[in-house]
Motif scaffolding. Structure first.
Motif, mmCIF file in Angstrom:
data_model
loop_
_atom_site.group_PDB
_atom_site.id
_atom_site.type_symbol
_atom_site.label_atom_id
_atom_site.label_comp_id
_atom_site.label_asym_id
_atom_site.label_seq_id
_atom_site.Cartn_x
_atom_site.Cartn_y
_atom_site.Cartn_z
ATOM 1 N N ARG A 144 5.475 7.295 -5.549
ATOM 2 C CA ARG A 144 5.714 7.910 -4.235
ATOM 3 C C ARG A 144 5.770 9.431 -4.310
ATOM 4 O O ARG A 144 5.303 10.128 -3.416
ATOM 5 N N ASN A 181 4.817 2.622 1.408
ATOM 6 C CA ASN A 181 3.756 1.612 1.532
ATOM 7 C C ASN A 181 2.414 2.163 1.063
ATOM 8 O O ASN A 181 1.616 1.463 0.425
ATOM 9 N N LEU A 182 2.167 3.448 1.378
ATOM 10 C CA LEU A 182 0.897 4.063 0.975
ATOM 11 C C LEU A 182 0.821 4.171 -0.548
ATOM 12 O O LEU A 182 -0.245 3.933 -1.150
ATOM 13 N N ALA A 183 1.939 4.520 -1.174
ATOM 14 C CA ALA A 183 1.952 4.624 -2.638
ATOM 15 C C ALA A 183 1.701 3.264 -3.281
ATOM 16 O O ALA A 183 0.963 3.153 -4.269
ATOM 17 N N GLU A 184 2.300 2.194 -2.746
ATOM 18 C CA GLU A 184 2.089 0.851 -3.291
ATOM 19 C C GLU A 184 0.650 0.412 -3.092
ATOM 20 O O GLU A 184 0.068 -0.257 -3.962
ATOM 21 N N GLN A 185 0.044 0.787 -1.973
ATOM 22 C CA GLN A 185 -1.334 0.389 -1.692
ATOM 23 C C GLN A 185 -2.305 0.975 -2.710
ATOM 24 O O GLN A 185 -3.259 0.316 -3.143
ATOM 25 N N TYR A 186 -2.055 2.225 -3.118
ATOM 26 C CA TYR A 186 -2.967 2.910 -4.051
ATOM 27 C C TYR A 186 -2.401 2.960 -5.473
ATOM 28 O O TYR A 186 -2.929 3.685 -6.319
ATOM 29 N N ASP A 187 -1.331 2.176 -5.744
ATOM 30 C CA ASP A 187 -0.732 2.097 -7.075
ATOM 31 C C ASP A 187 -0.374 3.496 -7.590
ATOM 32 O O ASP A 187 -0.744 3.894 -8.694
ATOM 33 N N LEU A 188 0.340 4.243 -6.765
ATOM 34 C CA LEU A 188 0.779 5.588 -7.110
ATOM 35 C C LEU A 188 2.293 5.660 -7.064
ATOM 36 O O LEU A 188 2.955 4.824 -6.448
ATOM 37 N N ASP A 201 4.063 11.384 -6.046
ATOM 38 C CA ASP A 201 2.743 11.996 -6.122
ATOM 39 C C ASP A 201 2.182 12.295 -4.735
ATOM 40 O O ASP A 201 1.239 13.090 -4.594
ATOM 41 N N ILE A 202 2.727 11.646 -3.714
ATOM 42 C CA ILE A 202 2.274 11.868 -2.341
ATOM 43 C C ILE A 202 3.162 12.874 -1.623
ATOM 44 O O ILE A 202 2.681 13.827 -1.017
#
Length: 481
Positions: free
Chosen positions: A454, A445-452, A456-457
Motif C-alpha cells: 500500500r 484494494n488497489l494495492a491488493e489488485q496489483y500485488d503491491l 508504494d501507492i
C-alpha cells in the motif's frame, strides 16, 4: 426651588459635556427617547432610499457590502443534523439538499444565493424579510420581501392610538411582534395591505436597541460622508479635466490674428454677452484672450494632500460603520505581517457575528419549517429531536501557517476535536473522515489488485516510510521491542 438654588444645582455638575457654551451649544435632538421616536418610519424609509442609491452608485460601498456577504455566506450555510438517529440524519440532510436547490417561490435563487442576498439586505436596507409559504403542490417555500414593502401604509388613527402598531409591526403588551403589515399595491401610496402572523414571517436584522422593531441601514451613519466623497471626487475629476483641456494660452496686445497653432482655438468671447465657459473647452484647447486679459488657474497639479487625507478619514468611517477594517475596504498597502493577522482577526470577528445572527434568525427558522413540513407530509419519519442541528460555515480567514501547524499538534494531543479543526476550514468533520476512510480502503484494494505494498501507492501518515525503505542501523528496533 429658588432661582439661586437652580443655578447652583446647574453649575455643580461635573460632566462638562452637559454644560452649554458658545463652543459647545446645546444639541436639541440629543434627548433620550424610545427607538421609534429617535428613528421614525419616515426617517427609516428615507435612509433606506439613500442607502440603496449609494450602494448602486459608489463602488466602495457595493464592494464592502458584497465582500462581507461573500465571506459570511460562501456557498451557503449548510445544516448538519445531530439527532440520535443516524439514518434519519442522512435522510433529512438529503431531503434538505434537494429542497435547497429552489427554496423560494420564484425559483430564481438557491439557498446559498438567498443567504447572500439576505446579508446584503441587512447591511444595505437594515433588515431582511421572508414569508414562510407553500408552493402550488404544497411544498414548503420562502417568499422574499423587500424592506420597503413592509410598513404602516395608510394606517388609521384607531390602529395607531395605543402604540401597539408602528412602522408595519403589531406588538402585544409585552412588546412581542404579533403581525407584520405587507404593502401589496402596485404603488406604495396605494391603500392595499395584508397583515400576516409573525410566526410565518422571518425578520432578520442586527439590533442596536432593545425596543426597536425595524432595522436601520448600516450605512445610516455614513450617508453624509458618502455624499461628501461623491462631491469631492466629482470636483477633483472636473478639475483634472480642466487641467487636461488647457494646452496653451495666447495673450496679445492687439487684435491681429496669429499663425495657426496645433490644437483648436477658443476665443474668450463670441460677442459681448457670450463669455468663455468650460463647456467650450475640449482637449488641447488654446485659449485666445482679449488684449489685457489674463487666464490664471487656482488648480494645483494634483489633488492636495489634505484632500486625500480627508478622503481616507471619510472612507475609514464608512468601513468602521460596516464593521470592516479600513484596509479591507480601501487600501491594504500599509499592512505588514503582524497587522495583516490583526486585520484578518477583526474581519473574522465581524464575519462570525453575521453568521451567528443569520444562523439563529434565518437558518434555524427555515430548517424547522421545512423539516416539520416534510415530516407532516410523510416525506420524512417523525423525529422529536428534529431541532438538533448545527450549521457549517465557510473556512475561517487565516494566512498564518504556524497556526495550522499548531492546530495539527493540538489534535494529536487531544487539545482540540475533529469538529473544531475541520470546522475552521469550512468542512464537516464526519464527511471529511468518511472521505478519508473511503480513500484508504480504495488504496488498500488497489494495492491488493496489483500485488503491491500500500505504501508504494500512497503514504497515509507523514511519518510513514515507503515499503522498500531501509532503517539506519542505529534506528533498528531492538530484540526486546
Amino acid at each position: 426651588m429658588s432661582a439661586t438654588g437652580q443655578i447652583r444645582k446647574t453649575f455643580s455638575r461635573i460632566v462638562e459635556a452637559v454644560w452649554p457654551s458658545r463652543q459647545y451649544p446645546i444639541i436639541y435632538q440629543a434627548l433620550p427617547n424610545d427607538a421609534k421616536t429617535d428613528v421614525s418610519e419616515y426617517d427609516r424609509r428615507t435612509i433606506l432610499g439613500l442607502a440603496r442609491y449609494l450602494y448602486y452608485n459608489i463602488g466602495l460601498v457595493r464592494g464592502a457590502v458584497d465582500t462581507k456577504a461573500r465571506l459570511a455566506v460562501g456557498d451557503g450555510l449548510s445544516p448538519r443534523p445531530k439527532t440520535s438517529d443516524a439514518k434519519w440524519n442522512e435522510a433529512a440532510l438529503e431531503a434538505w439538499n434537494q429542497w435547497a436547490v429552489y427554496p423560494d417561490v420564484t425559483g430564481k435563487f438557491t439557498w446559498g444565493e438567498l443567504l447572500r442576498l439576505a446579508s446584503i439586505a441587512i447591511d444595505r436596507d437594515g433588515e431582511f424579510f421572508a414569508v414562510l409559504t407553500k408552493s402550488a403542490e404544497g411544498a414548503p417555500q420562502l417568499q422574499l420581501v423587500e424592506s420597503h414593502r413592509v410598513g404602516s401604509g395608510k394606517a388609521s388613527a384607531e390602529e395607531r392610538k395605543d402604540g401597539k402598531f408602528f412602522d408595519g409591526v403589531w406588538v402585544n403588551k409585552q412588546g412581542r411582534p404579533t403581525y407584520y403589515r405587507f404593502l401589496v399595491g402596485e404603488k406604495m401610496a396605494d391603500d392595499k395591505s395584508r397583515d400576516l402572523p409573525a410566526q410565518g414571517v422571518i425578520h432578520a436584522y442586527e439590533s442596536v436597541r432593545t425596543d426597536e422593531y425595524r432595522g436601520v441601514s448600516n450605512l445610516a451613519q455614513a450617508v453624509n460622508h458618502l455624499r461628501d466623497i461623491m462631491d469631492i471626487i466629482g470636483y477633483e475629476k472636473f478639475a483634472t479635466k480642466i487641467r487636461a483641456a488647457l494646452a496653451l494660452q495666447i495673450e496679445r496686445t492687439n487684435d491681429s490674428t496669429g499663425p495657426a497653432l496645433l490644437g483648436h482655438r477658443v476665443k474668450q468671447t463670441d460677442g459681448p454677452n457670450a463669455p468663455l465657459t468650460v463647456e467650450k473647452l475640449l482637449a488641447g484647447a488654446i485659449v485666445d484672450l482679449e488684449p489685457g486679459a489674463k487666464l490664471s488657474s487656482v488648480l494645483g497639479a494634483k489633488p492636495e494632500a489634505q484632500t486625500m487625507e480627508l478622503l481616507r478619514f471619510l472612507i475609514r468611517d464608512v468601513a468602521v460603520g460596516l464593521g470592516l477594517p479600513y484596509e479591507v475596504v480601501w487600501d491594504a498597502s500599509a499592512l505588514n505581517g503582524t497587522s495583516v493577522r490583526m486585520t484578518l482577526r477583526m474581519l473574522q470577528e465581524t464575519i462570525t457575528q453575521r453568521q451567528s445572527m443569520m444562523t439563529s434568525r434565518i437558518c434555524k427558522r427555515v430548517w424547522g419549517y421545512v423539516i416539520n413540513s416534510m415530516m407532516n407530509d410523510g416525506k420524512l419519519p417523525q423525529n422529536n429531536e428534529w431541532w438538533k442541528v448545527e450549521w457549517q460555515t465557510p473556512a475561517e480567514l487565516s494566512v498564518d501557517l504556524r497556526q495550522q501547524q499548531q492546530d495539527r499538534e493540538d489534535l494529536k494531543l487531544g487539545l482540540t476535536t475533529y469538529a473544531e479543526l475541520y470546522g475552521k476550514y469550512g468542512q464537516n468533520w464526519m464527511d471529511a473522515l468518511k472521505q478519508k476512510a473511503e480513500e484508504a480502503q480504495f488504496i488498500k484494494n488497489l494495492a491488493e489488485q496489483y500485488d503491491l505494498d500500500r505504501r508504494d501507492i500512497a503514504m497515509l501518515t507523514p511519518n510513514e516510510l515507503p515499503a522498500d525503505a531501509q532503517l539506519p542501523q542505529n534506528s533498528s528496533p531492538s530484540e526486546d521491542s
